[in-house]
Design a protein around this motif. Structure first.
Motif, PDB file in Angstrom:
ATOM      1  N   TYR A  74     -12.963  42.575  -9.312  1.00  0.00           N
ATOM      2  CA  TYR A  74     -12.961  43.612 -10.323  1.00  0.00           C
ATOM      3  C   TYR A  74     -11.524  43.719 -10.824  1.00  0.00           C
ATOM      4  O   TYR A  74     -10.608  43.961 -10.043  1.00  0.00           O
ATOM      5  CB  TYR A  74     -13.433  44.940  -9.729  1.00  0.00           C
ATOM      6  N   LYS A  75     -11.303  43.508 -12.111  1.00  0.00           N
ATOM      7  CA  LYS A  75      -9.951  43.437 -12.685  1.00  0.00           C
ATOM      8  C   LYS A  75      -9.066  42.481 -11.893  1.00  0.00           C
ATOM      9  O   LYS A  75      -7.917  42.784 -11.557  1.00  0.00           O
ATOM     10  CB  LYS A  75      -9.309  44.824 -12.724  1.00  0.00           C
ATOM     11  N   GLY A  76      -9.650  41.356 -11.483  1.00  0.00           N
ATOM     12  CA  GLY A  76      -8.872  40.321 -10.799  1.00  0.00           C
ATOM     13  C   GLY A  76      -8.722  40.521  -9.306  1.00  0.00           C
ATOM     14  O   GLY A  76      -8.243  39.649  -8.594  1.00  0.00           O
ATOM     15  N   SER A  77      -9.115  41.702  -8.805  1.00  0.00           N
ATOM     16  CA  SER A  77      -8.915  41.987  -7.391  1.00  0.00           C
ATOM     17  C   SER A  77     -10.252  42.064  -6.659  1.00  0.00           C
ATOM     18  O   SER A  77     -11.213  42.609  -7.182  1.00  0.00           O
ATOM     19  CB  SER A  77      -8.165  43.313  -7.259  1.00  0.00           C
ATOM     20  N   SER A  78     -10.311  41.498  -5.457  1.00  0.00           N
ATOM     21  CA  SER A  78     -11.511  41.635  -4.641  1.00  0.00           C
ATOM     22  C   SER A  78     -11.104  42.105  -3.255  1.00  0.00           C
ATOM     23  O   SER A  78      -9.927  42.069  -2.911  1.00  0.00           O
ATOM     24  CB  SER A  78     -12.287  40.322  -4.587  1.00  0.00           C
ATOM     25  N   SER A  79     -12.066  42.568  -2.473  1.00  0.00           N
ATOM     26  CA  SER A  79     -11.698  43.175  -1.192  1.00  0.00           C
ATOM     27  C   SER A  79     -12.696  42.849  -0.093  1.00  0.00           C
ATOM     28  O   SER A  79     -13.808  42.385  -0.347  1.00  0.00           O
ATOM     29  CB  SER A  79     -11.567  44.687  -1.353  1.00  0.00           C
ATOM     30  N   GLY A  83     -11.909  45.516  11.081  1.00  0.00           N
ATOM     31  CA  GLY A  83     -11.136  46.366  11.998  1.00  0.00           C
ATOM     32  C   GLY A  83     -10.912  47.778  11.482  1.00  0.00           C
ATOM     33  O   GLY A  83      -9.936  48.421  11.865  1.00  0.00           O
ATOM     34  N   GLY A  84     -11.785  48.263  10.631  1.00  0.00           N
ATOM     35  CA  GLY A  84     -11.658  49.636  10.141  1.00  0.00           C
ATOM     36  C   GLY A  84     -10.766  49.782   8.918  1.00  0.00           C
ATOM     37  O   GLY A  84     -10.481  50.886   8.472  1.00  0.00           O
ATOM     38  N   HIS A  85     -10.281  48.669   8.375  1.00  0.00           N
ATOM     39  CA  HIS A  85      -9.423  48.731   7.189  1.00  0.00           C
ATOM     40  C   HIS A  85      -9.991  47.872   6.066  1.00  0.00           C
ATOM     41  O   HIS A  85     -10.670  46.882   6.318  1.00  0.00           O
ATOM     42  CB  HIS A  85      -8.016  48.219   7.508  1.00  0.00           C
ATOM     43  N   GLU A  86      -9.641  48.274   4.858  1.00  0.00           N
ATOM     44  CA  GLU A  86     -10.036  47.484   3.696  1.00  0.00           C
ATOM     45  C   GLU A  86      -8.830  46.679   3.219  1.00  0.00           C
ATOM     46  O   GLU A  86      -7.699  47.187   3.207  1.00  0.00           O
ATOM     47  CB  GLU A  86     -10.513  48.401   2.572  1.00  0.00           C
ATOM     48  N   TYR A  87      -9.069  45.445   2.863  1.00  0.00           N
ATOM     49  CA  TYR A  87      -7.998  44.549   2.414  1.00  0.00           C
ATOM     50  C   TYR A  87      -8.303  44.060   1.007  1.00  0.00           C
ATOM     51  O   TYR A  87      -9.464  43.801   0.673  1.00  0.00           O
ATOM     52  CB  TYR A  87      -7.861  43.367   3.379  1.00  0.00           C
ATOM     53  N   GLU A  88      -7.235  43.902   0.239  1.00  0.00           N
ATOM     54  CA  GLU A  88      -7.381  43.513  -1.155  1.00  0.00           C
ATOM     55  C   GLU A  88      -6.778  42.115  -1.338  1.00  0.00           C
ATOM     56  O   GLU A  88      -5.683  41.842  -0.840  1.00  0.00           O
ATOM     57  CB  GLU A  88      -6.614  44.527  -1.999  1.00  0.00           C
ATOM     58  N   VAL A  89      -7.501  41.266  -2.041  1.00  0.00           N
ATOM     59  CA  VAL A  89      -6.989  39.930  -2.364  1.00  0.00           C
ATOM     60  C   VAL A  89      -6.781  39.873  -3.875  1.00  0.00           C
ATOM     61  O   VAL A  89      -7.690  40.193  -4.643  1.00  0.00           O
ATOM     62  CB  VAL A  89      -7.978  38.830  -1.916  1.00  0.00           C
ATOM     63  N   PHE A  90      -5.573  39.511  -4.288  1.00  0.00           N
ATOM     64  CA  PHE A  90      -5.257  39.544  -5.716  1.00  0.00           C
ATOM     65  C   PHE A  90      -4.157  38.533  -6.026  1.00  0.00           C
ATOM     66  O   PHE A  90      -3.500  38.014  -5.126  1.00  0.00           O
ATOM     67  CB  PHE A  90      -4.829  40.946  -6.151  1.00  0.00           C
ATOM     68  N   ASN A  91      -3.963  38.285  -7.321  1.00  0.00           N
ATOM     69  CA  ASN A  91      -2.905  37.371  -7.743  1.00  0.00           C
ATOM     70  C   ASN A  91      -1.677  38.176  -8.121  1.00  0.00           C
ATOM     71  O   ASN A  91      -1.750  39.075  -8.956  1.00  0.00           O
ATOM     72  CB  ASN A  91      -3.393  36.521  -8.931  1.00  0.00           C
ATOM     73  N   THR A  92      -0.544  37.860  -7.490  1.00  0.00           N
ATOM     74  CA  THR A  92       0.636  38.717  -7.664  1.00  0.00           C
ATOM     75  C   THR A  92       1.296  38.559  -9.025  1.00  0.00           C
ATOM     76  O   THR A  92       2.147  39.367  -9.397  1.00  0.00           O
ATOM     77  CB  THR A  92       1.688  38.439  -6.565  1.00  0.00           C
ATOM     78  N   THR A  93       0.915  37.528  -9.804  1.00  0.00           N
ATOM     79  CA  THR A  93       1.524  37.393 -11.129  1.00  0.00           C
ATOM     80  C   THR A  93       0.965  38.427 -12.095  1.00  0.00           C
ATOM     81  O   THR A  93       1.610  38.776 -13.081  1.00  0.00           O
ATOM     82  CB  THR A  93       1.265  35.999 -11.733  1.00  0.00           C
ATOM     83  N   GLY A  94      -0.245  38.899 -11.820  1.00  0.00           N
ATOM     84  CA  GLY A  94      -0.860  39.888 -12.694  1.00  0.00           C
ATOM     85  C   GLY A  94      -1.344  39.323 -14.019  1.00  0.00           C
ATOM     86  O   GLY A  94      -1.882  40.056 -14.840  1.00  0.00           O
ATOM     87  N   VAL A  95      -1.134  38.042 -14.260  1.00  0.00           N
ATOM     88  CA  VAL A  95      -1.526  37.484 -15.562  1.00  0.00           C
ATOM     89  C   VAL A  95      -2.749  36.585 -15.457  1.00  0.00           C
ATOM     90  O   VAL A  95      -3.237  36.072 -16.451  1.00  0.00           O
ATOM     91  CB  VAL A  95      -0.370  36.680 -16.214  1.00  0.00           C
ATOM     92  N   GLY A  96      -3.232  36.370 -14.252  1.00  0.00           N
ATOM     93  CA  GLY A  96      -4.405  35.518 -14.097  1.00  0.00           C
ATOM     94  C   GLY A  96      -4.375  34.820 -12.763  1.00  0.00           C
ATOM     95  O   GLY A  96      -3.598  35.193 -11.885  1.00  0.00           O
ATOM     96  N   ASP A  97      -5.197  33.786 -12.641  1.00  0.00           N
ATOM     97  CA  ASP A  97      -5.350  33.120 -11.346  1.00  0.00           C
ATOM     98  C   ASP A  97      -4.303  32.022 -11.172  1.00  0.00           C
ATOM     99  O   ASP A  97      -4.637  30.854 -11.085  1.00  0.00           O
ATOM    100  CB  ASP A  97      -6.754  32.513 -11.243  1.00  0.00           C
ATOM    101  N   VAL A  98      -3.043  32.390 -11.113  1.00  0.00           N
ATOM    102  CA  VAL A  98      -1.997  31.373 -11.004  1.00  0.00           C
ATOM    103  C   VAL A  98      -1.933  30.836  -9.579  1.00  0.00           C
ATOM    104  O   VAL A  98      -1.783  31.611  -8.628  1.00  0.00           O
ATOM    105  CB  VAL A  98      -0.618  31.927 -11.424  1.00  0.00           C
ATOM    106  N   ARG A  99      -2.068  29.534  -9.443  1.00  0.00           N
ATOM    107  CA  ARG A  99      -2.076  28.898  -8.131  1.00  0.00           C
ATOM    108  C   ARG A  99      -0.747  29.150  -7.405  1.00  0.00           C
ATOM    109  O   ARG A  99       0.316  29.082  -7.991  1.00  0.00           O
ATOM    110  CB  ARG A  99      -2.284  27.387  -8.338  1.00  0.00           C
TER     111      ARG A  99
END
Ligand SMILES: [Zn+2]
Length: 363
Positions: A74-79, A83-99
């Motif tokens: 959702y808006k590039g971020s998934s989760s 262990g009782g916590h939620e984790y977010e996976v995202f691209n740190t460039t913020g401009v898209g899926d930069v490898r």
């Protein structure tokens, strides 16, 4: 049989009575609602998505929880949850899926800012790679708690620096804590079990019960892998010793009924033969199996005059109690079962020596 708040654990399966017996996996438990006084459990239900319930609406079910799954982006971020916590996976460039710019971070649910400790992965090639690496690390952290990294504070006076450098750990269970020199010490119930160097190459070593160190071969991909290697080494050794003992031909005789032997105050039906190294705090020690007592190649039990509770402590061959010195020349590992016994001296044994004990904790 419904549950209490303490009994609810993340990543376990439950059935919900207020939802017609719907099954789900616990994601998180927390104090919420008005004044944060309500015990709440957030559950991913097998049908219908996640929802909140209270502990008394739930019962545990004995089945393995499914592997954590990454949500749709959702808006590039998934989760995902573990262990009782939620984790977010995202691209740190913020401009898209930069490898090469994929990260995983622990989400905070109270609006506080992220610290460095929240970053689980950075610089991963792809979303999938970041997720898989994060999962690998977080699974280790469910077994061994890894405390936040510590650095030497400039405000620590010179004469207190050594004391400060070494982490103090007062919690039970498996915990890895940072020395300020840049490595972690792995503890089990406050005792050192190993060390892992965090800077590349990541290497690990085991600390035996007598304080001696043994390197673990190879390099590790990340800190958590080294920590896991320390834990696995000790667990495997324990299994090996336990299985060994079961297959050993020993004879357990009855307690002699004479004036030299105090009557048993524990249930001998619960007695087991264990290696001295596996005697736990509070176990009642009844007999040893000395070499001189061998008959026809079989070790036989030799009861002590009195039973006593073991309270293992570090073994020091130079200790002046009169007992420790007798094992100073022993070539293998030595363990000390403590000096809180009728004889009031230390009780050193070869780590692999056999003892007849009644475990404090029934299995
Ligand atoms: Zn001693």
């Amino acid at each position: 049989m419904t549950m209490t708040y303490d009994e609810v654990q993340p990543d376990t399966r439950v059935i919900c009575h207020s939802r017609g017996g719907l099954k789900g996996t616990v994601l998180r438990k927390f104090m919420g609602g008005k004044d944060k006084a309500e015990q709440l459990v957030y559950i991913a239900f097998d049908e219908g998505g996640p929802a909140h319930n209270t502990p008394e609406q739930l019962s545990p079910i004995n089945e393995p929880a499914p592997e954590p799954k990454l949500s749709r982006a959702y808006k590039g971020s998934s989760s995902f949850w573990i262990g009782g916590h939620e984790y977010e996976v995202f691209n740190t460039t913020g401009v898209g899926d930069v490898r090469g710019y994929w990260a995983c971070i622990r989400r905070s649910h109270d609006g506080t800012a992220h610290t460095n400790e929240a970053y689980i992965v950075s610089g991963a090639d792809s979303r999938k790679a970041a997720f898989e690496l994060a999962l690998e690390k977080l699974k280790v952290r469910k077994i061994v708690k890894i405390l936040p990294r510590r650095y030497m504070q400039v405000t620590v006076p010179k004469d207190e620096r050594d004391d400060y450098a070494y982490p103090s750990v007062r919690v039970d269970g498996w915990v890895a804590a940072w020395h300020t020199d840049g490595y972690v010490i792995v503890f089990e119930n406050g005792r050192e079990r190993g060390m892992v160097w965090a800077d590349r190459p990541i290497e690990a070593k085991i600390i035996g019960r007598d304080g001696r160190e043994h390197a673990i071969d190879g390099e590790f991909r990340h800190l958590e892998a080294g920590v896991l290697a320390v834990y696995v080494h000790h667990m495997k050794a324990r299994v090996r010793r336990a299985v060994d003992v079961e297959l050993l031909p020993v004879i357990v005789t009855e307690l002699p009924d004479d004036e030299d032997h105090a009557p048993l105050l524990v249930d001998p039906a619960a007695a087991r033969v264990v290696r001295a190294a596996d005697v736990a705090d509070g176990d009642t020690v009844l007999a040893s199996f000395p070499d001189y007592g061998k008959r026809e190649g079989m070790l036989r039990s030799d009861y002590f005059n009195d039973q006593y509770e073991a309270h293992p402590m570090p073994y020091d061959p130079t200790h002046g109690c009169g007992s420790c010195a007798t094992m100073a020349d022993h070539e293998g590992e030595v363990v000390n079962l403590g000096d809180d016994n009728p004889w009031e001296v230390c009780d050193p044994h070869a780590a692999d020596a056999l003892l007849l004990v009644v475990p404090a904790r029934r299995i």
